[in-house]
Scaffold this motif. Structure first.
Motif: not given
Length: 230
Positions: A55-65, A103-106, A110-117, A141-143
């Motif tokens: 249902g995402v017709d406009n990807p720019a309308a998604l929350p900032v990733l 870094y790892y504490a952050t 839940n304020s980000y979309a992608v992290g690296i570990t 961390d993703s829950g």
């Protein structure tokens, strides 16, 4: 669908280009464990189709990733590959680099979309990696949680033989990959320099632990083409 759309847009060879052992799956190769297809193919058309189905017709309308990485050139390069791929898909992306010591504490936020570990398995078994994504894991961390994933893990613990157990664990890993939860990048090798000709007690092992108290001098073997005079 949105997660899998993002992963379908990733140029995997570019993301893994600087690594000795590129990883297409979470679990590193273990003898007897089924080889899974993993994530290897970039397919932008599939990514767009998945977004449309979501249902995402406009990807720019998604929350900032937000891509969150430790501060450092190697991590910045990984983030840049993802940022380019997802920006071209029409998604608004921001990269945030955080000093390594905090870094790892952050990642628990839940304020980000992608992290690296990274993770080093405690023992040479698929479960050492798959356990991370169970609800009670402090490393999840993703829950994310899945009743089906839990069922497969529990069923594996009751398997009667190794093959059956590995088969059930591989199905759990397949589910994890199909959910679009992880983007495997690399398996990190361990490098050691030791002359085992004349030294004994050194053995390869999954944790790369080699206590010196078990290493001892032994007879040297003749090199090829060298004769011994007695």
């Amino acid at each position: 669908r949105v997660r899998n759309a993002l992963l379908s847009a990733v140029p995997w060879p570019a993301l893994r280009a600087d690594y000795v052992i590129p990883a297409k799956t979470l679990v590193f190769p273990i003898s007897g464990y089924p080889e899974l297809p993993g994530l290897t193919t970039q397919d932008v058309d599939k990514a767009k189709k998945l977004l449309a189905e979501a249902g995402v017709d406009n990807p720019a309308a998604l929350p900032v990733l937000e891509i969150r990485v430790p501060d450092g050139a190697a991590f910045a390069k990984l983030a840049a590959v993802l940022e380019k791929a997802w920006t071209e898909l029409g998604v608004t992306v921001v990269v945030r680099a955080i000093p390594y010591d905090g870094y790892y504490a952050t990642l628990r936020e839940n304020s980000y979309a992608v992290g690296i570990t990274t993770w080093i398995g405690d023992f040479a078994d698929p479960l050492s990696f798959l356990e991370m994504f169970r609800p009670g894991s402090t490393l999840n961390d993703s829950g994310w949680e899945s009743p089906e994933y839990e069922r497969l893990i529990r069923d594996a613990s009751g398997a009667r033989d190794k093959k059956e157990r590995y088969d059930r664990l591989s199905k759990a890993e397949t589910l994890l990959l199909e959910e679009g939860l992880i983007a495997p990048v690399a398996h990190n090798p361990a490098l050691n320099v030791i002359d085992t000709n004349g030294l004994e007690g050194w053995y390869s092992n999954a944790l790369d632990i080699h206590p010196f108290k078990f290493i001892r001098f032994g007879p040297k073997k003749l090199l090829p083409g060298v004769a011994s005079a007695r």
